[in-house]
Write an enzyme that holds these catalytic residues in place. Structure first.
Site, PDB file in Angstrom:
ATOM      1  N   HIS A 172     -17.399  96.233  29.608  1.00 21.46           N
ATOM      2  CA  HIS A 172     -17.851  95.308  30.662  1.00 21.46           C
ATOM      3  C   HIS A 172     -19.051  95.824  31.443  1.00 21.46           C
ATOM      4  CE1 HIS A 172     -15.519  98.108  33.033  1.00 21.46           C
ATOM      5  NE2 HIS A 172     -16.040  97.597  34.127  1.00 21.46           N
ATOM      6  N   VAL A 229     -23.903  92.925  27.209  1.00 22.64           N
ATOM      7  CA  VAL A 229     -23.117  91.777  26.727  1.00 22.64           C
ATOM      8  C   VAL A 229     -21.831  91.622  27.548  1.00 22.64           C
ATOM      9  CG1 VAL A 229     -21.780  90.929  24.763  1.00 22.64           C
ATOM     10  CG2 VAL A 229     -24.068  91.872  24.405  1.00 22.64           C
ATOM     11  N   GLY A 251     -20.208  91.462  16.671  1.00 21.99           N
ATOM     12  CA  GLY A 251     -20.952  92.264  15.702  1.00 21.99           C
ATOM     13  C   GLY A 251     -22.431  92.149  15.970  1.00 21.99           C
ATOM     14  N   SER A 252     -23.203  92.180  14.906  1.00 29.09           N
ATOM     15  CA  SER A 252     -24.650  92.129  15.051  1.00 29.09           C
ATOM     16  C   SER A 252     -25.248  91.611  13.746  1.00 29.09           C
ATOM     17  CB  SER A 252     -25.134  93.542  15.356  1.00 29.09           C
ATOM     18  OG  SER A 252     -26.404  93.748  14.833  1.00 29.09           O
ATOM     19  N   SER A 253     -26.432  91.024  13.838  1.00 28.72           N
ATOM     20  CA  SER A 253     -27.010  90.402  12.645  1.00 28.72           C
ATOM     21  C   SER A 253     -27.406  91.435  11.580  1.00 28.72           C
ATOM     22  CB  SER A 253     -28.232  89.554  13.021  1.00 28.72           C
ATOM     23  OG  SER A 253     -29.172  90.354  13.672  1.00 28.72           O
ATOM     24  N   CYS A 254     -27.372  92.730  11.931  1.00 24.79           N
ATOM     25  CA  CYS A 254     -27.722  93.758  10.927  1.00 24.79           C
ATOM     26  C   CYS A 254     -26.642  93.898   9.851  1.00 24.79           C
ATOM     27  CB  CYS A 254     -27.997  95.101  11.579  1.00 24.79           C
ATOM     28  SG  CYS A 254     -26.528  95.857  12.274  1.00 24.79           S
ATOM     29  N   LEU A 299     -30.696  90.171  21.597  1.00 22.35           N
ATOM     30  CA  LEU A 299     -30.356  89.684  22.935  1.00 22.35           C
ATOM     31  C   LEU A 299     -31.269  90.332  23.966  1.00 22.35           C
ATOM     32  CD1 LEU A 299     -26.499  90.109  22.525  1.00 22.35           C
ATOM     33  CD2 LEU A 299     -27.814  87.988  22.286  1.00 22.35           C
ATOM     34  N   HIS A 347     -35.100  98.076  22.844  1.00 20.37           N
ATOM     35  CA  HIS A 347     -35.503  97.082  21.842  1.00 20.37           C
ATOM     36  C   HIS A 347     -36.852  96.479  22.222  1.00 20.37           C
ATOM     37  CE1 HIS A 347     -30.959  96.835  21.091  1.00 20.37           C
ATOM     38  NE2 HIS A 347     -31.488  97.367  20.016  1.00 20.37           N
ATOM     39  N   LYS A 376     -19.459  97.633  11.588  1.00 18.34           N
ATOM     40  CA  LYS A 376     -19.312  96.254  12.093  1.00 18.34           C
ATOM     41  C   LYS A 376     -18.663  95.349  11.038  1.00 18.34           C
ATOM     42  CE  LYS A 376     -20.959  96.409  16.266  1.00 18.34           C
ATOM     43  NZ  LYS A 376     -20.035  96.132  17.382  1.00 18.34           N
ATOM     44  N   TYR A 383     -23.996 101.773  10.980  1.00 17.67           N
ATOM     45  CA  TYR A 383     -23.597 100.837  12.045  1.00 17.67           C
ATOM     46  C   TYR A 383     -23.122  99.520  11.426  1.00 17.67           C
ATOM     47  CZ  TYR A 383     -24.109  98.161  16.395  1.00 17.67           C
ATOM     48  OH  TYR A 383     -23.880  97.378  17.503  1.00 17.67           O
ATOM     49  N   ARG A 424     -39.400  87.047  14.933  1.00 17.97           N
ATOM     50  CA  ARG A 424     -38.091  87.446  15.444  1.00 17.97           C
ATOM     51  C   ARG A 424     -37.489  86.323  16.306  1.00 17.97           C
ATOM     52  NH1 ARG A 424     -38.919  90.627  12.070  1.00 17.97           N
ATOM     53  NH2 ARG A 424     -38.887  92.901  12.170  1.00 17.97           N
TER      54      ARG A 424
HETATM   55  N1  LIG Z   1     -28.140  94.257  22.654  1.00 20.26           N
HETATM   56  C1  LIG Z   1     -28.379  93.454  21.622  1.00 20.26           C
HETATM   57  O1  LIG Z   1     -29.519  93.007  21.404  1.00 20.26           O
HETATM   58  C2  LIG Z   1     -27.268  93.049  20.709  1.00 20.26           C
HETATM   59  C3  LIG Z   1     -27.572  92.185  19.648  1.00 20.26           C
HETATM   60  C4  LIG Z   1     -26.567  91.807  18.798  1.00 20.26           C
HETATM   61  C5  LIG Z   1     -25.286  92.265  18.974  1.00 20.26           C
HETATM   62  N2  LIG Z   1     -24.990  93.090  20.019  1.00 20.26           N
HETATM   63  C6  LIG Z   1     -23.602  93.578  20.097  1.00 20.26           C
HETATM   64  O2  LIG Z   1     -23.022  93.390  21.372  1.00 20.26           O
HETATM   65  C7  LIG Z   1     -22.123  94.466  21.654  1.00 20.26           C
HETATM   66  C8  LIG Z   1     -22.459  95.083  22.996  1.00 20.26           C
HETATM   67  O3  LIG Z   1     -23.812  95.481  23.015  1.00 20.26           O
HETATM   68  P1  LIG Z   1     -24.600  95.795  24.384  1.00 20.26           P
HETATM   69  O4  LIG Z   1     -26.018  95.524  24.120  1.00 20.26           O
HETATM   70  O5  LIG Z   1     -23.912  95.160  25.522  1.00 20.26           O
HETATM   71  O6  LIG Z   1     -24.400  97.383  24.447  1.00 20.26           O
HETATM   72  P2  LIG Z   1     -24.410  98.339  25.716  1.00 20.26           P
HETATM   73  O7  LIG Z   1     -25.169  97.721  26.828  1.00 20.26           O
HETATM   74  O8  LIG Z   1     -24.815  99.674  25.223  1.00 20.26           O
HETATM   75  O9  LIG Z   1     -22.873  98.406  26.141  1.00 20.26           O
HETATM   76  C9  LIG Z   1     -21.918  98.984  25.322  1.00 20.26           C
HETATM   77  C10 LIG Z   1     -20.644  99.197  26.098  1.00 20.26           C
HETATM   78  O10 LIG Z   1     -19.708  99.865  25.239  1.00 20.26           O
HETATM   79  C11 LIG Z   1     -18.968 100.767  26.007  1.00 20.26           C
HETATM   80  N3  LIG Z   1     -18.562 101.929  25.207  1.00 20.26           N
HETATM   81  C12 LIG Z   1     -19.322 102.709  24.385  1.00 20.26           C
HETATM   82  N4  LIG Z   1     -18.598 103.732  23.889  1.00 20.26           N
HETATM   83  C13 LIG Z   1     -17.339 103.600  24.414  1.00 20.26           C
HETATM   84  C14 LIG Z   1     -16.144 104.354  24.295  1.00 20.26           C
HETATM   85  N5  LIG Z   1     -16.074 105.457  23.522  1.00 20.26           N
HETATM   86  N6  LIG Z   1     -15.059 103.932  24.978  1.00 20.26           N
HETATM   87  C15 LIG Z   1     -15.107 102.838  25.758  1.00 20.26           C
HETATM   88  N7  LIG Z   1     -16.203 102.073  25.916  1.00 20.26           N
HETATM   89  C16 LIG Z   1     -17.315 102.460  25.256  1.00 20.26           C
HETATM   90  C17 LIG Z   1     -19.868 101.245  27.130  1.00 20.26           C
HETATM   91  O11 LIG Z   1     -19.029 101.481  28.247  1.00 20.26           O
HETATM   92  P3  LIG Z   1     -19.465 102.334  29.567  1.00 20.26           P
HETATM   93  O12 LIG Z   1     -20.655 101.636  30.146  1.00 20.26           O
HETATM   94  O13 LIG Z   1     -18.273 102.251  30.463  1.00 20.26           O
HETATM   95  O14 LIG Z   1     -19.786 103.725  29.103  1.00 20.26           O
HETATM   96  C18 LIG Z   1     -20.808 100.049  27.343  1.00 20.26           C
HETATM   97  O15 LIG Z   1     -20.421  99.294  28.465  1.00 20.26           O
HETATM   98  C19 LIG Z   1     -22.238  95.445  20.475  1.00 20.26           C
HETATM   99  O16 LIG Z   1     -21.183  95.236  19.579  1.00 20.26           O
HETATM  100  C20 LIG Z   1     -23.539  95.064  19.824  1.00 20.26           C
HETATM  101  O17 LIG Z   1     -23.537  95.293  18.434  1.00 20.26           O
HETATM  102  C21 LIG Z   1     -25.943  93.506  20.900  1.00 20.26           C
END
Ligand SMILES: NC(=O)c1ccc[n+]([C@@H]2O[C@H](COP(=O)([O-])OP(=O)(O)OC[C@H]3O[C@@H](n4cnc5c(N)ncnc54)[C@H](OP(=O)(O)O)[C@@H]3O)[C@@H](O)[C@H]2O)c1
Length: 313
Positions: free
Chosen positions: A12, A16, A107-110, A167, A180, A141, A137, A210
């Site tokens: 949280h 995302v 997941g993710s588009s990768c 995103l 990114h 996923k 990765y 993109r």
């Molecule tokens: N960003 C993009 O462009 C994008 C695109 C497509 C899909 N997604 C997908 O969306 C999802 C979230 O991405 P995001 O961009 O929101 O990533 P993010 O900002 O890096 O957030 C990831 C979260 O995961 C938590 N986390 C990581 N390791 C952990 C662990 N060992 N135990 C508990 N919590 C853990 C972190 O918690 P803490 O903050 O508490 O450490 C963090 O809040 C991923 O599955 C990603 O593949 C993202």
């Protein structure tokens, strides 16, 4: 989900997860269970099982993941595979263990093949080889979404998965080396404007195409699908629209108010020429995005400026 349903959003604090929280609050869901990674390391199986036993959430959004750019993915593939695979398995298995009503896996588009048809339909999953740079990765996923599918088939659960495109928006990562393309451009144009630089140099030809989805729209789609969709096949989440990197740079330049010129450095790699999700399934399920790129970039830039103020405090 009822407004009183107990909902666990894993991750949280991330871009995302925090957007999903905002959307749930906006829609009147108040009974949320949240843990940071410090409070609950999702790689620790016994701790995750204990958490589920104690809290008994009814719904789960799994938005926790180890996320990184190309450099990090290439340098630490073992970490990316282990952390993501084990987090997913622990959360999904523990959810099944206590009878969670519904779970959404992000997941993710990768996950789609390197040479997938464009736009990429959900059906192209596992039809040919993955992109090498983030294979670890992607495999993690794919395992997560397949585990949801196998549990549905074997045990009759209602676990769904979604695959978002690129995103951007509040809580994005603006790190100078690890971010990114869109947040990186916001930072570079902002810094160039502040420093009075005459030009900003952008890697590559500017020609690759993109797709970008504003993260609050993504969160809206997640809550919508949690309430309306069940099925084993994943759902692509995107806009279905693409822009070139050069068009994107112009939009960011405009939003930031930078007056200098943009030049391209074609000696640097372009990456894949086109990466677009086929969103016809999402549209047929009754959802389309709201935030146009111009408006989203404006909102993201506001967030960037606020994050700079937050960092200075
Ligand atoms: N960003 C993009 O462009 C994008 C695109 C497509 C899909 N997604 C997908 O969306 C999802 C979230 O991405 P995001 O961009 O929101 O990533 P993010 O900002 O890096 O957030 C990831 C979260 O995961 C938590 N986390 C990581 N390791 C952990 C662990 N060992 N135990 C508990 N919590 C853990 C972190 O918690 P803490 O903050 O508490 O450490 C963090 O809040 C991923 O599955 C990603 O593949 C993202």
């Amino acid at each position: 989900m009822d407004k009183n349903s107990k909902i666990y959003v894993a991750g949280h604090h991330g871009m995302v997860g925090s957007a999903i929280i905002r959307r749930l609050h906006d829609q009147g869901y108040q009974n949320l269970v949240l843990r940071t990674s410090k409070e609950l390391d999702l790689r620790r199986q016994a701790e995750v099982e204990r958490f589920f036993e104690e809290e008994q959430p009814e719904y789960v959004f799994l938005a926790a993941a180890k996320v990184g750019g190309i450099m990090a993915n290439q340098s630490y593939p073992a970490d990316f595979m282990y952390d993501n695979m084990i987090m997913e398995m622990n959360v999904i298995h523990s959810a099944y263990g206590i009878g969670v009503k519904k779970l959404m896996f992000l997941g993710s588009s990768c996950i789609y093949p390197r040479l997938a048809p464009q736009p990429m339909p959900e059906s192209c999953l596992l039809t040919s080889s993955l992109e090498q740079t983030n294979e670890a990765y992607a495999l993690a996923k794919i395992s997560g979404l397949k585990y949801c599918e196998y549990l549905n088939r074997q045990c009759g659960t209602d676990y769904i998965s979604v695959m978002p495109t690129n995103l951007y928006g509040p809580n994005d990562n603006y790190h100078p080396e690890h971010s990114h393309v869109l947040p990186a451009l916001i930072r570079r144009f902002h810094e160039a404007r502040e420093a009075g630089k005459e030009e900003v140099v952008i890697w590559g030809s500017g020609k690759p195409l993109r797709e970008f989805l504003y993260v609050d729209d993504l969160a809206d789609a997640c809550v919508y699908l949690m309430n309306t969709y069940s099925g084993n096949e994943t759902v692509n989440l995107g806009t279905g629209k693409e822009v070139s990197i050069a068009q994107l740079a112009e939009l960011v330049k405009e939003a930031v108010g930078y007056k200098g010129k943009i030049t391209y450095d074609p000696s640097k790699p372009d990456g894949t020429p086109r990466k677009l999700l086929d969103v016809s399934k999402l549209n047929a399920l009754g959802w389309t995005y709201q935030t146009e790129l111009e408006e989203g970039i404006r909102l993201a830039y506001e967030d960037f400026k606020n994050s700079e103020v937050r960092a200075e405090r």
